[in-house]
Design a protein around this motif. Structure first.
Motif, PDB file in Angstrom:
ATOM      1  N   TRP A 265     -29.639 -12.930   8.721  1.00 39.63           N
ATOM      2  CA  TRP A 265     -28.394 -12.542   8.049  1.00 39.63           C
ATOM      3  C   TRP A 265     -28.026 -13.596   7.019  1.00 39.63           C
ATOM      4  CZ3 TRP A 265     -24.471 -16.068   8.410  1.00 39.63           C
ATOM      5  CH2 TRP A 265     -24.449 -16.919   9.532  1.00 39.63           C
TER       6      TRP A 265
ATOM      7  N   ARG B 243     -25.457  -7.888  -3.338  1.00 38.60           N
ATOM      8  CA  ARG B 243     -25.404  -6.697  -2.482  1.00 38.60           C
ATOM      9  C   ARG B 243     -26.351  -5.620  -2.983  1.00 38.60           C
ATOM     10  NH1 ARG B 243     -26.416  -3.670   0.527  1.00 38.60           N
ATOM     11  NH2 ARG B 243     -25.204  -2.103   1.650  1.00 38.60           N
TER      12      ARG B 243
ATOM     13  N   LEU C 129     -19.189 -11.590   1.690  1.00 40.68           N
ATOM     14  CA  LEU C 129     -20.221 -10.565   1.880  1.00 40.68           C
ATOM     15  C   LEU C 129     -21.190 -11.021   2.954  1.00 40.68           C
ATOM     16  CD1 LEU C 129     -21.856  -8.011   0.974  1.00 40.68           C
ATOM     17  CD2 LEU C 129     -23.060  -9.544  -0.624  1.00 40.68           C
ATOM     18  N   THR C 130     -21.337 -10.237   4.003  1.00 41.93           N
ATOM     19  CA  THR C 130     -22.341 -10.490   5.036  1.00 41.93           C
ATOM     20  C   THR C 130     -23.379  -9.383   4.981  1.00 41.93           C
ATOM     21  OG1 THR C 130     -20.764 -11.598   6.499  1.00 41.93           O
ATOM     22  CG2 THR C 130     -22.772 -10.758   7.505  1.00 41.93           C
ATOM     23  N   LEU C 131     -24.648  -9.762   4.948  1.00 38.73           N
ATOM     24  CA  LEU C 131     -25.766  -8.811   4.989  1.00 38.73           C
ATOM     25  C   LEU C 131     -26.605  -9.114   6.220  1.00 38.73           C
ATOM     26  CD1 LEU C 131     -26.975  -8.872   1.254  1.00 38.73           C
ATOM     27  CD2 LEU C 131     -25.421  -7.230   2.344  1.00 38.73           C
TER      28      LEU C 131
ATOM     29  N   GLU D  89     -27.582  -4.024   6.297  1.00 37.56           N
ATOM     30  CA  GLU D  89     -26.255  -3.644   6.778  1.00 37.56           C
ATOM     31  C   GLU D  89     -25.235  -4.625   6.220  1.00 37.56           C
ATOM     32  OE1 GLU D  89     -23.759  -3.595  10.983  1.00 37.56           O
ATOM     33  OE2 GLU D  89     -25.960  -3.647  11.021  1.00 37.56           O
ATOM     34  N   ALA D  90     -24.149  -4.146   5.639  1.00 34.15           N
ATOM     35  CA  ALA D  90     -23.196  -5.017   4.957  1.00 34.15           C
ATOM     36  C   ALA D  90     -21.799  -4.863   5.548  1.00 34.15           C
ATOM     37  CB  ALA D  90     -23.143  -4.689   3.466  1.00 34.15           C
ATOM     38  N   ASP D  91     -21.043  -5.983   5.510  1.00 27.28           N
ATOM     39  CA  ASP D  91     -19.613  -5.914   5.755  1.00 27.28           C
ATOM     40  C   ASP D  91     -18.925  -6.971   4.911  1.00 27.28           C
ATOM     41  OD1 ASP D  91     -18.669  -8.352   7.263  1.00 27.28           O
ATOM     42  OD2 ASP D  91     -20.169  -7.681   8.712  1.00 27.28           O
ATOM     43  N   GLU D  92     -17.617  -6.795   4.733  1.00 29.25           N
ATOM     44  CA  GLU D  92     -16.840  -7.691   3.881  1.00 29.25           C
ATOM     45  C   GLU D  92     -15.638  -8.252   4.638  1.00 29.25           C
ATOM     46  OE1 GLU D  92     -15.922  -5.554   0.311  1.00 29.25           O
ATOM     47  OE2 GLU D  92     -18.021  -5.457  -0.332  1.00 29.25           O
TER      48      GLU D  92
ATOM     49  N   ASN E 278     -24.425 -14.855   4.573  1.00 28.34           N
ATOM     50  CA  ASN E 278     -23.024 -14.677   4.214  1.00 28.34           C
ATOM     51  C   ASN E 278     -22.751 -15.443   2.933  1.00 28.34           C
ATOM     52  OD1 ASN E 278     -20.055 -16.054   4.403  1.00 28.34           O
ATOM     53  ND2 ASN E 278     -20.005 -13.932   5.113  1.00 28.34           N
TER      54      ASN E 278
END
Length: 471
Positions: free
Chosen positions: A434, A411, A425-427, A418-421, A436
């Motif tokens: 993208w 990360r 971890l997805t970028l 742009e990141a989400d969990e 994951n």
């Protein structure tokens, strides 16, 4: 003495027989399952106060040598707690879900899916094929069963035992699926089917052939339909490209229109086109979603976060509402029920249908694919092309002792992404690429998936991230 914590996983029971579990453990699990159902019929505390008592469960099993004995022991455990048992015998996992849905009963399927012959397992569900996972009763079943094995519970000797009876559900299951997708009017198709010596060899002749119902305009070329839990030809795991080689060769040799491959318990289905080239599960997810949205405009479609970003794009383009989910059938099914979604798909070739009690069935997905192909004249390679917009890496595993630390390191390496969990971890990158990274629940592994607009970008990003993960 079995240590059930070693075999009770997030979604099911899975372990080596007899080293990790045996018929005695299966009987304890059956008794614990019955106890849970007696005290919590629906799993919903408010509904359970007024819920009808569960009186019967349905049990089915795959073709593994250990499956009949384990299933019988589980049934004996359930009967010791006063429940009656419908013994469905041989079946695919989606046939067990059919039984649970149409009969309105909880169920248990004995299978280890695509795992090697020495493994076996149980997939349990409540009434209407509602899944039982760690957070919805499976942990409680584990603890109760362990107490039974350890001799820590008093079980009244005079408790009335339930009875058992056999019921063959294959023909009814086939007729139900035929009623959901009409294949009678499609153009003639030649289809190679690789059952991998698994349960597809039992269900395909009934559903797609003429074993129990009138013939369809399909010529089925069978590969490895003989039920054999030792898997003498190849592993029943089509997710591994090595296990598709025979199917790809046969499609080309027979000049077939397509090939289908089922896993061991036949709840997942993979496809190859007329050239023998794989059709990605994401493309099949998008294709089936379009068909379901045509029947149910504006509906929700669930996709997990590893499917191609083409899936939510195509769903939205056809007026549907795409909803992103964590990986895993319990999460998908929960989202399906919460949103009343018409369909859901995963990168692993699990496909879920509202018309099938929100449960997964590879056979129904295969029928949608056959219908889509047979209702027009183009080959599958051309039909699938419009659903294949991006280039994916597939899932790549790396042994990593500290998965959380490594994900944090990755990360930090991409501060502008742009990141989400939601799940690991997805970028997401500005050009549409993208990645994951997800930790395995059972092993010291990180699982990487990468997708990008071009093969060059995907390869470069994949190699760059793998270099960081494996450093």
């Amino acid at each position: 003495m079995s240590d059930l914590s070693q075999i009770v996983k997030a979604y099911d029971v899975r372990g080596i027989v007899p080293d990790q579990w045996d018929e005695r453990a299966a009987e304890a699990l059956g008794a614990a399952f019955a106890q849970l159902l007696r005290e919590s019929p629906t799993g919903d505390a408010s509904a359970d106060r007024a819920a009808d008592r569960v009186e019967t469960v349905v049990v089915a099993h795959d073709m593994r040598d250990s499956s009949p004995g384990l299933a019988a022991a589980f049934g004996a455990g359930a009967r010791s707690e006063g429940l009656s048992v419908i013994e469905a015998g041989l079946g695919s996992t989606d046939m067990l879900y059919y039984a649970s849905g149409v009969l309105g009963l909880p169920g248990a399927m004995f299978t280890a899916s695509h795992n090697p012959a020495k493994y076996n397992g149980i997939k349990m569900c409540r009434v209407g094929a509602r899944p039982i996972g760690q957070d919805s009763g499976l942990a409680e079943i584990r603890d109760r069963a362990q107490a039974i094995l350890d001799g820590g519970t008093d079980r009244p000797a005079d408790r009335p035992r339930g009875d058992s009876r056999r019921r063959d559900l294959l023909a009814d299951y086939a007729a139900h699926l035929r009623g959901l997708v009409d294949l009678s009017g499609i153009r003639p198709l030649k289809v190679v089917v690789d059952a991998g010596n698994g349960m597809g060899g039992y269900t395909v002749p009934a559903v797609l052939g003429d074993a129990v119902l009138p013939a369809l305009p399909l010529t089925i070329v069978p590969l490895y339909f003989e039920l054999d839990g030792s898997f003498p030809n190849h592993e029943a795991n089509p997710l591994d490209p090595a296990n598709l080689v025979d199917l790809q060769r046969a499609v080309r040799e027979h000049g077939a229109d397509l090939g289908l491959a089922f896993d061991g318990d036949a709840d997942r289905c993979f496809a190859v086109d007329e050239r023998g080239e794989p059709v990605s599960p994401s493309a099949i997810t998008a294709l089936v979603a379009v068909r379901e949205l045509a029947k149910h405009p504006g509906s929700t479609v669930i996709h997990n976060l590893i499917t191609s970003r083409a899936v939510p794009e195509i769903v939205a383009e056809h007026g549907g509402r795409p909803v992103r989910s964590r990986v895993g059938h319990s999460f998908i099914k929960a989202e399906m029920a919460r949103t009343d979604a018409v369909f859901g798909g995963e990168h692993s070739a699990h496909y879920y249908f509202r018309d099938f009690w929100f449960a997964d069935t590879g056979m129904l997905a295969a029928m949608h694919l056959l219908a889509a192909l047979g209702e027009q004249d183009r080959p599958l390679s051309e039909l699938a092309e419009k659903y294949e917009r991006y280039v994916a890496s597939g899932e790549i595993n790396s042994t990593v002792p500290d998965q959380a630390a490594k994900m944090s390191e990755v990360r930090r390496a991409y501060p502008d992404a742009e990141a989400d969990e939601l799940d690991g971890l997805t970028l997401r990158f500005p050009d549409g690429a993208w990645i994951n990274l997800r930790a395995s629940n059972t092993e010291p592994l990180l699982r990487l998936n990468v997708e990008a607009p071009t093969a060059e970008r995907m390869t470069a990003l994949r190699d760059e991230v793998l270099g960081r993960v494996r450093a």
